[in-house]
Design a protein around this motif. Structure first.
Motif, PDB file in Angstrom:
ATOM      1  N   ASN A   1      53.251  44.077  -0.563  1.00  0.00           N
ATOM      2  CA  ASN A   1      52.193  44.979  -1.024  1.00  0.00           C
ATOM      3  C   ASN A   1      51.016  44.205  -1.591  1.00  0.00           C
ATOM      4  N   ARG A   2      51.331  43.166  -2.334  1.00  0.00           N
ATOM      5  CA  ARG A   2      50.263  42.345  -2.891  1.00  0.00           C
ATOM      6  C   ARG A   2      49.497  41.631  -1.785  1.00  0.00           C
ATOM      7  N   ARG A   3      50.233  41.199  -0.762  1.00  0.00           N
ATOM      8  CA  ARG A   3      49.588  40.474   0.336  1.00  0.00           C
ATOM      9  C   ARG A   3      48.538  41.349   1.015  1.00  0.00           C
ATOM     10  N   LYS A   4      48.851  42.631   1.243  1.00  0.00           N
ATOM     11  CA  LYS A   4      47.900  43.547   1.867  1.00  0.00           C
ATOM     12  C   LYS A   4      46.652  43.706   1.004  1.00  0.00           C
ATOM     13  N   SER A   5      46.866  43.876  -0.300  1.00  0.00           N
ATOM     14  CA  SER A   5      45.723  44.041  -1.199  1.00  0.00           C
ATOM     15  C   SER A   5      44.872  42.780  -1.260  1.00  0.00           C
ATOM     16  N   ILE A   6      45.541  41.621  -1.263  1.00  0.00           N
ATOM     17  CA  ILE A   6      44.818  40.360  -1.376  1.00  0.00           C
ATOM     18  C   ILE A   6      44.008  40.077  -0.124  1.00  0.00           C
ATOM     19  N   ILE A   7      44.584  40.337   1.049  1.00  0.00           N
ATOM     20  CA  ILE A   7      43.853  40.120   2.292  1.00  0.00           C
ATOM     21  C   ILE A   7      42.602  40.990   2.323  1.00  0.00           C
ATOM     22  N   LEU A   8      42.763  42.254   1.940  1.00  0.00           N
ATOM     23  CA  LEU A   8      41.628  43.167   1.903  1.00  0.00           C
ATOM     24  C   LEU A   8      40.588  42.704   0.896  1.00  0.00           C
TER      25      LEU A   8
ATOM     26  N   THR B   1      36.573  44.586  -6.758  1.00  0.00           N
ATOM     27  CA  THR B   1      37.161  43.274  -7.054  1.00  0.00           C
ATOM     28  C   THR B   1      37.808  43.260  -8.433  1.00  0.00           C
ATOM     29  N   PHE B   2      37.134  43.854  -9.413  1.00  0.00           N
ATOM     30  CA  PHE B   2      37.700  43.903 -10.765  1.00  0.00           C
ATOM     31  C   PHE B   2      38.959  44.768 -10.801  1.00  0.00           C
ATOM     32  N   ASP B   3      38.949  45.865 -10.076  1.00  0.00           N
ATOM     33  CA  ASP B   3      40.127  46.736 -10.022  1.00  0.00           C
ATOM     34  C   ASP B   3      41.339  45.981  -9.478  1.00  0.00           C
ATOM     35  N   ARG B   4      41.127  45.218  -8.435  1.00  0.00           N
ATOM     36  CA  ARG B   4      42.246  44.439  -7.859  1.00  0.00           C
ATOM     37  C   ARG B   4      42.700  43.328  -8.803  1.00  0.00           C
ATOM     38  N   PHE B   5      41.764  42.758  -9.550  1.00  0.00           N
ATOM     39  CA  PHE B   5      42.114  41.745 -10.550  1.00  0.00           C
ATOM     40  C   PHE B   5      43.010  42.349 -11.623  1.00  0.00           C
ATOM     41  N   VAL B   6      42.650  43.545 -12.094  1.00  0.00           N
ATOM     42  CA  VAL B   6      43.462  44.212 -13.113  1.00  0.00           C
ATOM     43  C   VAL B   6      44.835  44.567 -12.551  1.00  0.00           C
ATOM     44  N   ALA B   7      44.867  45.072 -11.315  1.00  0.00           N
ATOM     45  CA  ALA B   7      46.127  45.504 -10.712  1.00  0.00           C
ATOM     46  C   ALA B   7      47.113  44.351 -10.550  1.00  0.00           C
ATOM     47  N   ILE B   8      46.603  43.155 -10.310  1.00  0.00           N
ATOM     48  CA  ILE B   8      47.477  42.018 -10.031  1.00  0.00           C
ATOM     49  C   ILE B   8      47.735  41.164 -11.264  1.00  0.00           C
ATOM     50  N   CYS B   9      46.736  41.019 -12.111  1.00  0.00           N
ATOM     51  CA  CYS B   9      46.837  40.065 -13.217  1.00  0.00           C
ATOM     52  C   CYS B   9      47.042  40.703 -14.592  1.00  0.00           C
TER      53      CYS B   9
ATOM     54  N   LEU C   1      34.708  34.679 -10.101  1.00  0.00           N
ATOM     55  CA  LEU C   1      35.569  34.564 -11.285  1.00  0.00           C
ATOM     56  C   LEU C   1      36.843  35.379 -11.113  1.00  0.00           C
ATOM     57  N   PHE C   2      36.697  36.657 -10.740  1.00  0.00           N
ATOM     58  CA  PHE C   2      37.869  37.522 -10.595  1.00  0.00           C
ATOM     59  C   PHE C   2      38.789  37.039  -9.476  1.00  0.00           C
ATOM     60  N   ASN C   3      38.213  36.551  -8.388  1.00  0.00           N
ATOM     61  CA  ASN C   3      39.043  36.067  -7.283  1.00  0.00           C
ATOM     62  C   ASN C   3      39.803  34.800  -7.667  1.00  0.00           C
ATOM     63  N   CYS C   4      39.133  33.906  -8.404  1.00  0.00           N
ATOM     64  CA  CYS C   4      39.817  32.678  -8.851  1.00  0.00           C
ATOM     65  C   CYS C   4      40.967  33.004  -9.796  1.00  0.00           C
ATOM     66  N   LEU C   5      40.722  33.921 -10.741  1.00  0.00           N
ATOM     67  CA  LEU C   5      41.784  34.321 -11.662  1.00  0.00           C
ATOM     68  C   LEU C   5      42.918  35.025 -10.917  1.00  0.00           C
ATOM     69  N   THR C   6      42.571  35.816  -9.908  1.00  0.00           N
ATOM     70  CA  THR C   6      43.578  36.510  -9.122  1.00  0.00           C
ATOM     71  C   THR C   6      44.430  35.523  -8.345  1.00  0.00           C
ATOM     72  N   ILE C   7      43.796  34.524  -7.728  1.00  0.00           N
ATOM     73  CA  ILE C   7      44.542  33.502  -6.984  1.00  0.00           C
ATOM     74  C   ILE C   7      45.497  32.761  -7.905  1.00  0.00           C
TER      75      ILE C   7
ATOM     76  N   CYS D   1      46.817  33.812 -10.687  1.00  0.00           N
ATOM     77  CA  CYS D   1      47.903  34.713 -11.072  1.00  0.00           C
ATOM     78  C   CYS D   1      48.907  34.875  -9.936  1.00  0.00           C
ATOM     79  N   ILE D   2      48.416  34.962  -8.714  1.00  0.00           N
ATOM     80  CA  ILE D   2      49.306  35.123  -7.558  1.00  0.00           C
ATOM     81  C   ILE D   2      50.187  33.900  -7.375  1.00  0.00           C
ATOM     82  N   LEU D   3      49.602  32.729  -7.503  1.00  0.00           N
ATOM     83  CA  LEU D   3      50.382  31.500  -7.328  1.00  0.00           C
ATOM     84  C   LEU D   3      51.493  31.396  -8.369  1.00  0.00           C
ATOM     85  N   VAL D   4      51.174  31.737  -9.622  1.00  0.00           N
ATOM     86  CA  VAL D   4      52.178  31.691 -10.683  1.00  0.00           C
ATOM     87  C   VAL D   4      53.271  32.722 -10.438  1.00  0.00           C
TER      88      VAL D   4
END
Length: 335
Positions: free
Chosen positions: A229-236, A105-113, A195-201, A203-206
């Protein structure tokens, strides 16, 4: 006297879970190891790590303890030294499954945000280092479990069974470790994942609003590859973390509201609501160790395609063998 329903459920549930969970996790290890399934290599490393931890849960927690130890209570698994080792390994494998999910989860947060930090952190090498460090810390953190139990009885100078040591759990060190364990798994992981999912969401919306503005009104029917690409990562990400929280929630609540010595491992009453709540939480918690394969198959097209090939491979081999035998039979009759 009627046996408690929860025991009958466990006798059916755990063998079925092992039959499904072991091959599912093995395939989840093999497929991402061979191909990236349309995802980054970094994600594949975490997928393999989580599947490996879940496979260990299946082998030690489900097969060794809940099946073999249950049906063969007088085997070598009941020696106190072996029993204590099993408890230790059970705790470490469960903790690894939990914290690998947090690491993913943290890895995906870093990758997106965190785009500036992404190139440094989201690499195969970093993922491997994180997994090794997390595993080492978990094994060290669970060492007190080796001293938290004592023999249940002594027969012919042989120590049998495991019993929670009242002396250990009543000591300041035992109380501190029990409190630490109840916080580290799973409440802190829950907090980190949310926390990481909320921050990721956020960041994605912005980012999505900004990219829609850049693409403009004339590109509404076109697909943005970065967004795809982001959509695939986010769904997973959301399916893995969401299923983890839902399946662990019952165990988390029951673990805080019941004492460790009230469970079946230490001779508790099987009809007590505390025992039923605890074991129900364990049933759901262990089920989470075989859900990731289903999630990957449902959300990742390439993983699903590879999975179909792996499943069909034995049948193809059998058909090929049958055809070969038929051809040899026909040739022998022709001669």
């Amino acid at each position: 006297m009627l046996r408690p329903t929860i025991l009958e459920i466990k006798e059916i549930y755990y063998p079925i879970l092992a039959i499904f969970g072991v091959p599912a996790n093995i395939m989840t290890i093999v497929i991402p190891s061979r191909r990236n399934c349309g995802l980054s290599k970094c994600i594949s490393v975490y997928m393999v790590a989580m599947a490996t931890a879940d496979l260990l849960v299946m082998i030690f927690n489900i097969i060794t303890y809940h099946i073999f130890n249950y049906y063969f209570p007088q085997s070598f698994l009941s020696y106190t030294a072996v029993c204590k080792s099993i408890v230790y390994v059970n705790c470490t494998t469960v903790d690894m499954s939990v914290w690998f999910t947090v690491s993913f989860t943290f890895d995906r947060f870093v990758a997106i945000c965190c785009q500036n930090f992404k190139t440094t952190y989201c690499t195969v090498r970093t993922a491997a280092v994180v997994i090794i460090i997390v595993s080492a810390l978990i094994y060290l953190e669970n060492i007190p479990f080796l001293f938290a139990f004592e023999q249940k009885r002594i027969i012919n100078n042989v120590h049998w069974g495991c019993l929670a040591s009242v002396k250990f759990f009543a000591s300041p060190a035992g109380k501190a470790h029990f409190l630490l364990q109840s916080i580290l798994v799973p409440w802190i992981p829950f907090a980190f994942i949310l926390l990481f999912n909320c921050l990721t969401i956020r960041c994605i919306l912005v980012a999505s609003s900004a990219r829609r503005g850049l693409w403009g009104q004339n590109s509404e029917n076109q697909r943005d590859p970065e967004v795809e690409n982001r959509r695939k990562s986010i769904i997973l990400l959301f399916t893995v973390s969401g299923s983890f929280i839902l399946l662990w929630l019952t165990a988390a609540v029951s673990f805080l509201t019941t004492r460790l010595t009230n469970t079946v491992h230490y001779g508790g009453d099987h009809g007590k609501p505390a025992y039923i709540a605890t074991e129900s939480g364990y049933l759901l918690m262990h089920f989470s160790s075989c859900t990731n394969a289903c999630i990957y198959a449902a959300t990742q097209t390439k993983f699903r395609e590879d999975l179909k090939k792996v499943v069909k491979l034995p049948f193809r081999f059998i058909l090929h063998w049958i055809k070969k035998m038929n051809n040899q039979t026909k040739a022998s009759f022709a001669n």
